[in-house]
Design an enzyme around this catalytic site. Structure first.
Site, PDB file in Angstrom:
ATOM      1  N   TYR A  13       0.838  -1.195   0.000  1.00 22.78           N
ATOM      2  CA  TYR A  13       0.000   0.000   0.000  1.00 22.78           C
ATOM      3  C   TYR A  13       0.877   1.251   0.000  1.00 22.78           C
ATOM      4  CZ  TYR A  13      -3.799  -3.186   1.058  1.00 22.78           C
ATOM      5  OH  TYR A  13      -4.713  -4.209   0.994  1.00 22.78           O
ATOM      6  N   ASN A  69     -12.374  -0.512  -4.849  1.00 26.00           N
ATOM      7  CA  ASN A  69     -12.133  -0.687  -6.283  1.00 26.00           C
ATOM      8  C   ASN A  69     -13.344  -1.375  -6.911  1.00 26.00           C
ATOM      9  OD1 ASN A  69     -11.155  -1.328  -8.856  1.00 26.00           O
ATOM     10  ND2 ASN A  69      -9.929  -3.031  -8.104  1.00 26.00           N
ATOM     11  N   CYS A 128      -6.529  -5.098  -7.739  1.00 23.60           N
ATOM     12  CA  CYS A 128      -6.346  -4.809  -6.316  1.00 23.60           C
ATOM     13  C   CYS A 128      -5.797  -6.025  -5.571  1.00 23.60           C
ATOM     14  CB  CYS A 128      -7.638  -4.304  -5.695  1.00 23.60           C
ATOM     15  SG  CYS A 128      -9.086  -5.310  -6.018  1.00 23.60           S
ATOM     16  N   HIS A 129      -5.924  -7.216  -6.170  1.00 18.46           N
ATOM     17  CA  HIS A 129      -5.366  -8.414  -5.532  1.00 18.46           C
ATOM     18  C   HIS A 129      -3.842  -8.380  -5.525  1.00 18.46           C
ATOM     19  CE1 HIS A 129      -5.704  -9.419  -9.834  1.00 18.46           C
ATOM     20  NE2 HIS A 129      -4.640 -10.195  -9.650  1.00 18.46           N
ATOM     21  N   GLU A 185      -1.016 -15.951 -11.465  1.00 17.54           N
ATOM     22  CA  GLU A 185      -0.149 -14.985 -12.131  1.00 17.54           C
ATOM     23  C   GLU A 185       1.335 -15.298 -11.958  1.00 17.54           C
ATOM     24  OE1 GLU A 185      -1.175 -10.942 -11.209  1.00 17.54           O
ATOM     25  OE2 GLU A 185      -3.270 -11.232 -11.782  1.00 17.54           O
TER      26      GLU A 185
END
Length: 164
Positions: free
Chosen positions: A99, A122, A130-131, A157
């Site tokens: 963050y 979001n 946002c993950h 990912e």
């Protein structure tokens, strides 16, 4: 503004996709708090062009074939929220940011708590990733889809098994 929706059954639960005539406005989770993202009145339209393309791209993402979404996005929020959400779009596939790092990226160092609050609101989950935002220690922190889903998306990912 007239908005349409469709529901995508996905490996992370049913996702409600909401779009106007020309842009995607929301990807909502199955058990999403209705106050987290307000959409107003929506009409079901499974054949809506933006929604059809969103479904196709999300399915390719879950199958491990898509790394970058190419959709018209219509974020609705404050200028600060929009800056945070634009910052999310700049986090590369397979990487994470804290963050604090995201706050610095948008030119607001020291605003990590406010960034966290904007991140939590979001409206276009997964596509505005946002993950990919984690705590300063690298620990997984709050996510509207749940921490287990956040972990699955990050594993996908990072070269894990496709979700489809």
């Amino acid at each position: 503004m007239t908005q349409s929706f469709t529901i995508l059954p996905s490996p992370v639960g049913a996702l409600t996709l909401v779009a106007s005539d020309d842009a995607l406005h929301a990807v909502l989770w199955e058990d999403d708090d209705p106050a987290r993202v307000r959409t107003g009145a929506v009409t079901r339209a499974d054949d809506h062009p933006v929604l059809r393309e969103t479904v196709a791209q999300l399915q390719a993402y879950f199958a491990g074939r898509l790394r970058v979404f190419d959709l018209p996005l219509g974020f609705v929020g404050t200028d600060f929220q929009k800056a945070v959400w634009a910052g999310l779009l700049a986090i590369p596939y397979g990487e994470t940011r804290s963050y604090g790092a995201l706050a610095a990226t948008i030119g607001r160092p020291g605003a990590s708590r406010a960034v966290g609050a904007a991140n939590g609101r979001n409206p276009i989950s997964i596509i505005a990733p946002c993950h990919r935002v984690v705590g300063a220690s690298g620990a997984l922190t709050g996510f509207a889809g749940g921490l287990a889903v956040k972990e699955r998306l990050l594993r996908l990912e990072r070269g894990g098994v496709a979700l489809l």
